[in-house]
Design an enzyme around this catalytic site. Structure first.
Site, PDB file in Angstrom:
ATOM      1  N   CYS A   1      -0.172   7.448 -10.527  1.00 14.22           N
ATOM      2  CA  CYS A   1      -0.462   6.431  -9.511  1.00 14.22           C
ATOM      3  C   CYS A   1      -1.943   6.080  -9.485  1.00 14.22           C
ATOM      4  O   CYS A   1      -2.801   6.953  -9.603  1.00 14.22           O
ATOM      5  CB  CYS A   1      -0.025   6.923  -8.132  1.00 14.22           C
TER       6      CYS A   1
ATOM      7  N   TYR B   1       0.858  -1.201   0.000  1.00 17.01           N
ATOM      8  CA  TYR B   1       0.000   0.000   0.000  1.00 17.01           C
ATOM      9  C   TYR B   1       0.885   1.238   0.000  1.00 17.01           C
ATOM     10  O   TYR B   1       1.848   1.320   0.782  1.00 17.01           O
ATOM     11  CB  TYR B   1      -0.939  -0.008   1.224  1.00 17.01           C
TER      12      TYR B   1
ATOM     13  N   GLU C   1       3.510   4.277 -10.592  1.00 18.34           N
ATOM     14  CA  GLU C   1       3.184   3.176  -9.684  1.00 18.34           C
ATOM     15  C   GLU C   1       1.700   2.870  -9.824  1.00 18.34           C
ATOM     16  O   GLU C   1       0.845   3.573  -9.282  1.00 18.34           O
ATOM     17  CB  GLU C   1       3.514   3.556  -8.243  1.00 18.34           C
TER      18      GLU C   1
HETATM   19  P1  FAD Z   1      -7.171 -10.119  -3.093  1.00 15.25           P
HETATM   20  O1  FAD Z   1      -7.942 -10.952  -2.131  1.00 15.25           O
HETATM   21  O2  FAD Z   1      -5.715 -10.332  -3.170  1.00 15.25           O
HETATM   22  O3  FAD Z   1      -7.852 -10.198  -4.474  1.00 15.25           O
HETATM   23  C1  FAD Z   1      -7.205  -9.692  -5.583  1.00 15.25           C
HETATM   24  C2  FAD Z   1      -7.407 -10.650  -6.709  1.00 15.25           C
HETATM   25  O4  FAD Z   1      -8.773 -10.709  -7.027  1.00 15.25           O
HETATM   26  C3  FAD Z   1      -6.731 -10.231  -7.983  1.00 15.25           C
HETATM   27  O5  FAD Z   1      -5.400 -10.650  -8.034  1.00 15.25           O
HETATM   28  C4  FAD Z   1      -7.585 -10.871  -9.038  1.00 15.25           C
HETATM   29  O6  FAD Z   1      -7.172 -12.208  -9.202  1.00 15.25           O
HETATM   30  C5  FAD Z   1      -8.946 -10.910  -8.402  1.00 15.25           C
HETATM   31  N1  FAD Z   1      -9.799  -9.829  -8.921  1.00 15.25           N
HETATM   32  C6  FAD Z   1      -9.701  -8.534  -8.648  1.00 15.25           C
HETATM   33  N2  FAD Z   1     -10.650  -7.827  -9.258  1.00 15.25           N
HETATM   34  C7  FAD Z   1     -11.364  -8.732  -9.956  1.00 15.25           C
HETATM   35  C8  FAD Z   1     -12.492  -8.635 -10.810  1.00 15.25           C
HETATM   36  N3  FAD Z   1     -13.054  -7.465 -11.051  1.00 15.25           N
HETATM   37  N4  FAD Z   1     -12.961  -9.788 -11.349  1.00 15.25           N
HETATM   38  C9  FAD Z   1     -12.391 -10.976 -11.090  1.00 15.25           C
HETATM   39  N5  FAD Z   1     -11.317 -11.113 -10.301  1.00 15.25           N
HETATM   40  C10 FAD Z   1     -10.815 -10.027  -9.737  1.00 15.25           C
HETATM   41  N6  FAD Z   1      -4.467  -0.445  -2.863  1.00 15.25           N
HETATM   42  C11 FAD Z   1      -5.101   0.535  -2.160  1.00 15.25           C
HETATM   43  O7  FAD Z   1      -6.287   0.416  -1.837  1.00 15.25           O
HETATM   44  N7  FAD Z   1      -4.422   1.670  -1.794  1.00 15.25           N
HETATM   45  C12 FAD Z   1      -3.125   1.861  -2.082  1.00 15.25           C
HETATM   46  O8  FAD Z   1      -2.555   2.901  -1.736  1.00 15.25           O
HETATM   47  C13 FAD Z   1      -2.448   0.833  -2.798  1.00 15.25           C
HETATM   48  N8  FAD Z   1      -1.141   0.975  -3.101  1.00 15.25           N
HETATM   49  C14 FAD Z   1      -0.503  -0.013  -3.786  1.00 15.25           C
HETATM   50  C15 FAD Z   1       0.839   0.166  -4.091  1.00 15.25           C
HETATM   51  C16 FAD Z   1       1.518  -0.793  -4.801  1.00 15.25           C
HETATM   52  C17 FAD Z   1       2.969  -0.588  -5.116  1.00 15.25           C
HETATM   53  C18 FAD Z   1       0.835  -1.969  -5.200  1.00 15.25           C
HETATM   54  C19 FAD Z   1       1.557  -3.027  -5.974  1.00 15.25           C
HETATM   55  C20 FAD Z   1      -0.481  -2.154  -4.898  1.00 15.25           C
HETATM   56  C21 FAD Z   1      -1.179  -1.187  -4.188  1.00 15.25           C
HETATM   57  N9  FAD Z   1      -2.515  -1.337  -3.830  1.00 15.25           N
HETATM   58  C22 FAD Z   1      -3.165  -0.337  -3.157  1.00 15.25           C
HETATM   59  C23 FAD Z   1      -3.259  -2.590  -4.151  1.00 15.25           C
HETATM   60  C24 FAD Z   1      -3.131  -3.583  -2.966  1.00 15.25           C
HETATM   61  O9  FAD Z   1      -1.813  -4.021  -2.852  1.00 15.25           O
HETATM   62  C25 FAD Z   1      -4.011  -4.799  -3.127  1.00 15.25           C
HETATM   63  O10 FAD Z   1      -3.711  -5.405  -4.362  1.00 15.25           O
HETATM   64  C26 FAD Z   1      -5.486  -4.530  -3.081  1.00 15.25           C
HETATM   65  O11 FAD Z   1      -5.842  -3.952  -1.825  1.00 15.25           O
HETATM   66  C27 FAD Z   1      -6.290  -5.846  -3.240  1.00 15.25           C
HETATM   67  O12 FAD Z   1      -5.834  -6.746  -2.307  1.00 15.25           O
HETATM   68  P2  FAD Z   1      -6.854  -7.717  -1.577  1.00 15.25           P
HETATM   69  O13 FAD Z   1      -6.083  -8.608  -0.677  1.00 15.25           O
HETATM   70  O14 FAD Z   1      -7.968  -6.968  -0.965  1.00 15.25           O
HETATM   71  O15 FAD Z   1      -7.441  -8.534  -2.783  1.00 15.25           O
END
Ligand code: FAD
Ligand code: A2P
Length: 375
Positions: A333, A154, A373
């Site tokens: 970003c 994040y 990013e």
């Molecule tokens: P997960 O449970 O990991 O689910 C994600 C997965 O769900 C995906 O990989 C994909 O397979 C699937 N998926 C997603 N959308 C769909 C869809 N529409 N249909 C079908 N499948 C889908 N997030 C923020 O909120 N704020 C930030 O500031 C932020 N900064 C980041 C900075 C960097 C450098 C990076 C790499 C990412 C950043 N993120 C940020 C994103 C964050 O890291 C997570 O990826 C995001 O919160 C989702 O993680 P999760 O565990 O909730 O979802």
């Protein structure tokens, strides 16, 4: 038998040989010395030899097809050597305490976006960071295979001084991932965990990481920011560093350049940190410009949703005038999906100025002025 005369004669006979050897050594040395001087004249200076090289997109008096060459500052990497990274790793994360967790959205907004702050004061070694970095969060619980969840990154939304200016907190801006699959609503693991945690809860934190989104040191740099949704996180940190009175007092960094934020949100109620941004506009009208693209309330010229790339096109001339200035950095970003749209808009905008974006962008990147990013 050797007589004294014979020894002297023998010694004298060696003199020409000694002179010849000496002459040979001298000419060889001179040749090498000359070559070295010639090489030194033509050689590119090394990073340690020079001041940060100024980088400019030279004036656009060139024919339409020619993109002026810009050079990379040779010391970009070296300059960031002291930026902290990986103080905490997944095997030994820091357990931070949640200080606050509140919604950033207004009535009628879409989805869920929270501002979350963690206490870092008990970290040892101290978890320090700078604006533009990210931290890792390891959500509690296990995945479907019974293994601990992997960390998610994040972007840090606070400055190094934290929201309380005491330098011992870190804040994030998190959107809960939600999507529909086979008629079922799926909640993202980590973003849901983060949006649900309460003050006092302990959270496993890693990092900090990232050197891509760091601000330049120059007080007169221009900072163009292109953000969608939570992509505002690092931009909020930059803008606080530039315009918050207590922050300025602490950081002794007196921003004198122009900061221009292009912000994409689905609805007005989804605009993040809006009150702060409006305050900066009032207090620093000469230094801050704020352009919104509210996709579900505004339309682009084709009647479609208004995205930041449409706003970029509207401002093409002014934006490229800024890019021609060597002091201008561009930060992108948020949604990965916006990258092609931004590229397309920049291509058109560049064309209007007689520039070729596909040549210019890698040059800006190499020069450390194009920062991306997306996720
Ligand atoms: P997960 O449970 O990991 O689910 C994600 C997965 O769900 C995906 O990989 C994909 O397979 C699937 N998926 C997603 N959308 C769909 C869809 N529409 N249909 C079908 N499948 C889908 N997030 C923020 O909120 N704020 C930030 O500031 C932020 N900064 C980041 C900075 C960097 C450098 C990076 C790499 C990412 C950043 N993120 C940020 C994103 C964050 O890291 C997570 O990826 C995001 O919160 C989702 O993680 P999760 O565990 O909730 O979802
Ligand atoms: P929309 O969802 O209306 O299509 P958030 O993260 O809060 O949803 O905000 C992201 C913003 O970025 C929304 O306004 C969203 O518009 C917009 N957006 C979605 N796709 C793109 C894209 N490809 N390029 C630029 N902006 C986009």
């Amino acid at each position: 038998m050797y007589s004294q005369a014979k020894v002297i004669a023998g010694g004298l006979a060696h003199i020409p040989v000694v002179i010849a050897v000496f002459y040979f050594i001298l000419t060889t040395f001179n040749k090498r010395a000359l070559k070295f001087v010639e090489e030194a004249k033509t050689k590119k200076p090394e990073a340690k030899d020079v001041e940060p090289k100024k980088v400019a997109v030279s004036k656009i008096e060139t024919p339409k097809t020619e993109t002026p060459k810009i050079e990379a500052p040779l010391v970009v990497k070296k300059k960031h050597a002291d930026v902290p990274v990986n103080i905490y790793r997944p095997k030994t994360p820091y357990e931070g305490t949640v200080i606050e967790n509140y919604s950033l959205l207004k009535e009628g907004a879409i989805g869920r976006v929270n501002h979350i702050t963690f206490d870092l004061k008990d970290s040892d070694p101290f978890l320090n960071y700078v604006e533009g970095q990210s931290i890792g969060i390891m959500p509690a619980g296990e995945d479907a295979n019974g293994k601990p969840h992997k960390l998610r990154l994040y972007s840090i939304a606070s400055t190094r001084h934290g929201d309380n200016f005491n330098g011992n907190t870190v804040s994030l801006c998190v959107r809960q991932l939600q999507y529909e699959k086979d008629g079922e609503t799926i909640n993202g693991v980590c973003s849901t965990y983060l949006c649900n945690i309460k003050p006092g809860d302990k959270v496993k934190i890693t990092g900090p990481v990232g050197k891509e989104m760091l601000l330049p040191d120059e007080e007169d740099a221009n900072i163009v920011m292109l953000a969608t949704g939570t992509g505002i996180a690092p931009m909020r940190a930059y803008l606080r560093r530039m315009f918050e009175a207590t922050e300025k007092e602490k950081n002794k960094w007196n921003f004198k350049g122009k900061a221009w934020l292009f912000m994409g949100a689905p609805k007005s109620a989804n605009l993040l940190y809006e009150e702060d941004l409006q305050r900066y506009l009032t207090e620093y009208p000469d230094n801050f410009k704020y352009t919104k693209a509210i996709s579900r309330e505004q339309q682009n010229t084709k009647g479609g949703r208004m995205y930041i790339q449409d706003r970029v096109l509207e401002s093409a001339n002014e934006l490229f005038n800024m890019i021609e200035d060597e002091k201008t950095h561009i930060y992108l970003c948020g949604l990965k999906g916006m990258e092609p749209g931004i590229d397309e808009a920049m291509t058109k905008a560049a064309e209007e100025k007689g520039l070729n974006w596909s040549e210019l962008r890698p040059q800006l990147k190499k020069a450390g002025r194009w920062h991306v990013e997306t996720y």
